[in-house]
Design an enzyme around this catalytic site. Structure first.
Site, PDB file in Angstrom:
ATOM      1  N   LYS A   1       0.551  -1.310  -0.197  1.00  0.00           N
ATOM      2  CA  LYS A   1       0.188  -0.342   0.160  1.00  0.00           C
ATOM      3  C   LYS A   1       0.332   1.089  -0.036  1.00  0.00           C
ATOM      4  O   LYS A   1       0.595   2.046  -0.499  1.00  0.00           O
ATOM      5  CB  LYS A   1      -0.534  -0.097   1.362  1.00  0.00           C
ATOM      6  CG  LYS A   1      -1.513  -1.016   1.373  1.00  0.00           C
ATOM      7  CD  LYS A   1      -3.074  -0.223   0.168  1.00  0.00           C
ATOM      8  CE  LYS A   1      -4.588  -1.738   0.369  1.00  0.00           C
ATOM      9  NZ  LYS A   1      -5.985  -0.768  -0.584  1.00  0.00           N
TER      10      LYS A   1
ATOM     11  N   SER B   1      -9.193  -0.137   5.352  1.00  0.00           N
ATOM     12  CA  SER B   1      -8.869  -1.698   6.482  1.00  0.00           C
ATOM     13  C   SER B   1      -7.705  -1.708   7.126  1.00  0.00           C
ATOM     14  O   SER B   1      -6.867  -2.443   7.884  1.00  0.00           O
ATOM     15  CB  SER B   1      -9.710  -2.797   5.731  1.00  0.00           C
ATOM     16  OG  SER B   1      -8.078  -2.877   4.815  1.00  0.00           O
TER      17      SER B   1
END
Lengths: 394, 394
Positions: free
Chosen positions: A81, A113
């Site tokens: 990410k 998340s």
């Protein structure tokens, strides 16, 4: 997030541009192979293995698969990410007037998340930008602590994407922060796609080095060689990535456009988490709401609009496959015990497809020559606490 | 085991000879660094951290430690033990008359806590030699299965070394097999010591490459760089290895003889498992009986005669340190969660000493220059099942 009017087109060249921009900030994570796992993937499952599964009674497929693992669990913040997050921040800083208008102080905000939260916090901090992170109150404590450890302001919400987005909107109204969504933006897609470029380059280089390395006895067996060296091969035949919001899958598909490398997506099937697969093989209409508590907690979100345009509308993804909770856990156990590597459940769906999904395996058997396929598998992240491993296997 | 009259002298040159002999059979496992762990080791513990420990009230030490991890958990069979096992087998094959006398059919036998069993089975199989393995009946199922998976004949015994040795003697009487003990033989020591040679070479090469690599952004942060590059350093200042039977520790000490690199040993303290430390700082008499169920199941044995001659009598080990069960588990948790690497509890004692042992840490503070120490830490093995991780942390 940078205004959509300023983003680059969704092309392989744009992924290459993104890579140049973020390279100083990220790790070029290693690509590893594992003889045990490649042999397992290349061994037909027995009729006994298939009993009680959705393939009971089918003749087991006989694919030949040499697996190449891109270890983004060793990436900064422990997940891919950071690629999208650093790209988003770098593009935002390039947006005319944003810095001058006090953008760094107003900051950025996201609903995530977990891994995107940590990634954005890190990327923001390295540029001196404030970060507000909206996290589901059921996030694992390790991820919350990691996010706070990067200096971010954590704001809790419910666990559906709708609940998170509402809280993010409130933060924007109060602070003037710019939204950096976890996946549904071109800058994020292009950033994540840089993984695909590296995987292509690294496997090609490793194949070229393989003969020399084999002769030297350097990491010969379990840790660097696939089952059988593919003489004369120049690179991968295919890649498979997890698909949650679809940022990684669509970015990877862009990174492979025109290369001849096929790209597949893997999802959990639990409680409808396989939204992309259902839409892909259904009417092509993106499914916008998903509520699942799959163990693959990074893949609980529905696929986003921008990713879907690449995955489905532009037909850059060759297929989607889904696996059960038990298959995900079995794959994770193999990685822990045979690869000695810690990966989070979400990172195991691609391997689970390669090992257990008879639809995928018979497709490979049909499509590949006798030589089989060299398949790149993305270990997307490694953020799972020892306690969580304990709950999964204890 | 090769007859003692045919073994090489216990010198660094003999370790180099051993390395030549076994290199085709083993992995040159990677050496990795981890910024988080080096920073943690270089941060003084707080008075709060020390409360309730044996150092309560002491002023916390302020060492500077850059840690270099030798990943023998990625070695064949998942542990360094293949080094000694392959060396023992190669030397046995060189013993005049052994092959001609039907040695391969009579086979080899050992008593082992697990990793040596798997290692000897593999080494024997690759030379077409029968292997009989005496294992404690409390060995973890994964290790028993792995040993059988290498084609060995498993014979169970009780868990003390006396019980195991008695069963091994019975097997020898029945089959004519040659004993290959897990640590107390020069061939084993010299084989294990090859780890130390590789670690020396690899760190020196990595230090030489470091500036170039840093410029390229290749694995810069958590996974390859120590906290602060040590400008002009040519190699390690010290190494620390686990000490059970002492094969690895004494072999490593031989590998460092004359190099200026200090070698330390690490033991669990639980139920008297720190036999080597107690003898080392006591009257120098080797302690021959230990009965402990420390979580570090590879370190439950007392140190052997041949290892002790190197560790103590020849003064080739600079010091021994011991850690508690909780410290071992805390170190293992950090490796799982921050390094994303699976290591067994026995492999974590060296890191636990570096992080938590105030005696060790204040010694480093005193002995090292302001630049601190580059410390090699041996991750000796990775054979721990997901279930066992679950029991430890669930």
């Amino acid at each position: 997030m940078a205004d959509l009017s300023t983003t680059l087109p969704l092309t392989r060249d744009s992924v290459i541009e993104a890579h140049k921009l973020i390279q100083p900030h990220i790790h070029r994570t290693p690509v590893l192979t594992n003889r045990t796992l490649s042999e397992l993937a290349s061994t037909p499952r027995s009729a006994e293995d298939l009993r009680g599964t959705r393939w009971e009674g089918r003749t087991p497929a006989r694919p030949v698969l040499r697996l190449w693992f891109k270890c983004e669990n060793l990436q900064r913040v422990g997940a891919f990410k950071v690629r999208g997050a650093f790209h988003a921040i770098e593009r935002l800083k390039m947006e005319p007037g944003w810095v001058e208008g006090g953008g760094k102080e107003k900051g950025v905000v996201t609903h995530s998340s977990g891994n995107h939260a940590a990634a954005l916090s890190l990327a923001a901090r390295e540029s001196g930008i404030k970060a507000h992170i909206v996290m589901p109150d059921i996030s694992i404590p390790q991820k919350i602590a990691a996010t706070r450890g990067y200096g971010a302001n954590v704001v809790f919400s419910g666990s559906t994407s709708q609940e998170r987005e509402a809280v993010a909107a409130r933060v924007i109204a109060e602070t003037g922060a710019r939204l950096v969504p976890p996946y549904d933006h071109p800058d994020i897609l292009l950033g994540q796609g840089t993984m695909g470029l590296e995987l292509q380059e690294q496997v090609a280089a490793m194949m070229a080095d393989e003969e020399a390395a084999a002769g030297k006895g350097f990491l010969r067996a379990e840790t660097t060689r696939a089952t059988t060296a593919a003489a004369g091969k120049k690179g991968l035949d295919a890649m498979i990535t997890p698909c949650g919001g679809g940022g990684m899958l669509s970015g990877t598909a862009l990174s492979c456009e025109g290369t001849g490398i096929r790209v597949f997506g893997a999802e959990p099937s639990f409680e409808g988490a396989d939204d992309a697969k259902r839409a892909f093989y259904g009417d092509g209409q993106r499914i916008e709401k998903v509520k699942t508590l799959t163990v693959a907690d990074g893949l609980r979100t529905p696929v986003g609009k921008h990713p879907w345009s690449v995955i489905y509308e532009r037909r850059l993804v060759a297929g989607l496959y889904s696996v059960t909770e038990e298959e995900i856990k079995a794959a994770m156990r193999l990685v822990l015990e045979r690869f000695k590597m810690v990966v989070e459940p979400s990172a195991c769906v691609g391997l689970a497809v390669a090992l257990f999904d008879e639809d995928f395996r018979s497709m490979v058997e049909k499509e590949a020559s006798e030589q089989g396929w060299d398949l790149g598998i993305v270990f997307s992240g490694g953020n799972v606490g020892a306690d969580a491993i304990g709950r999964l296997f204890g």
